[in-house]
Scaffold this active site. Sequence first.
Site, short mmCIF file in Angstrom:
data_model
loop_
_atom_site.label_atom_id
_atom_site.label_comp_id
_atom_site.label_asym_id
_atom_site.label_seq_id
_atom_site.Cartn_x
_atom_site.Cartn_y
_atom_site.Cartn_z
N HIS A 1 -2.54 -3.49 5.00
CA HIS A 1 -3.28 -2.29 4.57
C HIS A 1 -3.95 -1.63 5.77
CE1 HIS A 1 -2.80 -2.59 0.25
NE2 HIS A 1 -3.34 -3.79 0.17
N GLU B 1 -4.29 -7.94 4.06
CA GLU B 1 -5.27 -6.88 4.34
C GLU B 1 -4.96 -6.21 5.67
OE1 GLU B 1 -6.76 -6.03 1.86
OE2 GLU B 1 -6.69 -7.86 0.65
#
Lengths: 502, 502
Positions: B269, B266
């Site tokens: 991202h 994450e």
Amino acid sequence: MSESAYDKLVAHARETALLTSTQDLLFWDEETYLPPAAGDYRAEQVAYLAKLVHARRTDPQVGEWLGECEADGLDKADSVEAADVREMRRDFNKRTKLPPKLVEELSRTASLAQKAWRDARQADDFASFQPHLEKMIGLKRQEAEALGYDESPYDALLNDYEPGETVANLTKVLGALRAELAPLVEAIVASGKQPPVRVLERDYKIAAQRTFGKRVAEAIGFDFNSGRLDVTAHPFCGGAGPQDVRLTTRYDAQEFSSAFYSILHEAGHGLYEQGLPADRYGLPTGEAVSLGIHESQSRMWENLVGRSHAFWKHWFGPLGEQFPAAIKGVELDDFYFAINEARPSLIRVEADEATYNLHIIVRFELEQALLAGDLPVADLPAAWNEKYQQYLGITPPNDADGVLQDVHWSCGLIGYFPTYTLGNLYASQMFDAAHDALGDLDEQFAQGEFQPLRDWLRTHVHQHGRRYGAPQLAERVTGKPLSHEPLMAHLRAKYGSLYGAA
Amino acid sequence: MSESAYDKLVAHARETALLTSTQDLLFWDEETYLPPAAGDYRAEQVAYLAKLVHARRTDPQVGEWLGECEADGLDKADSVEAADVREMRRDFNKRTKLPPKLVEELSRTASLAQKAWRDARQADDFASFQPHLEKMIGLKRQEAEALGYDESPYDALLNDYEPGETVANLTKVLGALRAELAPLVEAIVASGKQPPVRVLERDYKIAAQRTFGKRVAEAIGFDFNSGRLDVTAHPFCGGAGPQDVRLTTRYDAQEFSSAFYSILHEAGHGLYEQGLPADRYGLPTGEAVSLGIHESQSRMWENLVGRSHAFWKHWFGPLGEQFPAAIKGVELDDFYFAINEARPSLIRVEADEATYNLHIIVRFELEQALLAGDLPVADLPAAWNEKYQQYLGITPPNDADGVLQDVHWSCGLIGYFPTYTLGNLYASQMFDAAHDALGDLDEQFAQGEFQPLRDWLRTHVHQHGRRYGAPQLAERVTGKPLSHEPLMAHLRAKYGSLYGAA
């Protein structure tokens, strides 16, 4: 069957509530979890939603639907629907009466004044704040004129927070309160007694404070299935919908009472919010009636319940289990005295149950005089210090800890302060009524039974939303008009026994 | 000077972004902190904001402004402004081409199909899901027709997630990947080697996992001044504005790698989101270009960096300090082998770096056949099991752990799966290019230096937003068209050395 004007109003209000509850989430998030760098964009999001909400609420179509309802006499009945129409009309008029130019000027002035206030407090320099406050007072006079009033311009502003209340009534009740409270505080000081407050300033681990606070909030009836408890800098009760009530507090690992009483206070607000009828969310009859009534709920649980001897008779054991080291060797009566320390002090937000209302009365008297033009802003610091000496027996050594301590006036919040004391007055008056209805509350608290009181409040206060005005609701609940006597009786009893000062 | 059509488009898009970022907050909050009982009202808030956003995005006025820009040739230049106009046109056409009735039918079918899917998976009963999937496939065919395409209806759907990609190209590249990957996995299995995975299943305190995860995320360049890390059930990277990127993960106190690699994934991202130009937030050139490119960033940090030997050469020491009991007596090489275990398994979301793409290729091939009508839905479970046996050497013992394991198809996400593998392909290809540009990355990682790679990605990938299409951007960055070779070379090198299986 075609949709009635009332149905259209309801659908429109419910849709608006989808936006206002989203605004509430933006606010809650800003105060709890927003990353530091995200503040500027958050302000843009908030401003944009405010624009959408304002446009919806002042939509002329709303005025037309209201007119249709009124033409049919729909506002006259003794029903929740009639109450909705009446209150929607009041909201609509209030929002459409102010000239957009004045609204804009108020908003700009508040923004600049808040910044100036922050700097002035930092530098202990009232003179740099003075022109901003002068401008604000002038605009608030214009606002009062635009809103209209029967007797006093102050009423027009007060009614924004406390619908149906008047400065005439408050002056009478708060005057009587001051006349009896100031001598009580004097007697407390004169007693020379000192509670053992150091027991509150021990090692209280934050995780354990949170666990204990949640446990108590749950026990008084706060539903964590429809709510939360988080950390913030300035505790508040927020949320983002009818089943979504969010308490916040702040912890100090070396002090117990600050976080604990914040939780109880906000849980009191939260119980009110959770007690409003969820099926009327977004309608006046699904909303809290006034700041004073809201504050009465928080103050009742914080002070009348949470600082009572009976409450700690039940909770002192669990407290000792949660904080064995800190509570070791502490007696219940000493702990009870410590959490009820009373002592004149300079800062309102740190004031105790006995002295708090004197801080409010100072502000109430001064802001009236400012608005009426009887007190020039330049003379405010001297007037402030004089009243502190007169009512509390102390004089602020500087303006930062005196007249510059609160943000309210810089935001244009005139008529807001008295709602705090109204909360304390209503709390005592309602608590007495609950006592009459439910039997010995102390006995119940000592057994850990808090549901009867919560349920009684839910039935008599929470579930009505704005169906009745605040003074009307209080009179329905207690059978009496607003009075200083229940609060004074409570304070005399408590501090008489603790300080021998009745 | 009067405002140009382009200026109006930009102002309109920025205002819309104030709403979409608020939607993002509603979503993040729902996945992290929303009280259990508040779900129904949250759904109403989300639906209402979606309605407002859809109305703004399909406003005919937007089409007129776009037309004005195009009449002036504003879309033809090689500039960010031209890219904005082109991409806004693409978005506008996509959103206005679908008949409202089809959109509504898709939404209703998805809602029912998701419920049916959940029940079917629970009961291991594909037959009860079959009619829903049949209906959905039919609607997706209609959607593809309405959107239009050059060669294959699948392209129309694929382009929703991966603009500019074609099924023809993917078939070629993924076919080549499968042809080399399946034998590699076979060789890994045949080696009979077992990494010491039990070292990952010890006592890893959650608070320490969080501390360590945040420390690593910060070290690779994630800015917690503009971001957060919270807990959720299904990890994702969300946020609520240009300076507000929120990672989520879930912890298991008895397992290290699941939460840690979620955080790294994450954070990958998140680095992309934080690297987009904040001053173009809300415009196409301030947005991520495609799911595949987004996934390439997460996979690069998770796998190519975070599962490399060099990475742990630096972090194994700090890991041991954070978890002294769990890591006591563990050798770096054993730990490295454990976090790189490869083993054919049934469930995609639990699959490792070596086998993961075979799971995707199964789905890519099957959903194409479904859409083309070459595979009746009734025959899907058998086809699924056959491909698992063929590519991974295992056959699901039931449909719940086979064809019913993913939510995607029930939501109408056809053409979505291949973006996961595109992410892995782009990651390897870009990583090689970074290696060529920056010198020995392993040497840098071993020194704890991750900023050169992050900065290189920021310059060459993140800051462009949607200025270039995904395939074009990748080719600009790497100098080559999409290929399976860099990924295969990486996997062969890693698993060759670990399993002796090259």
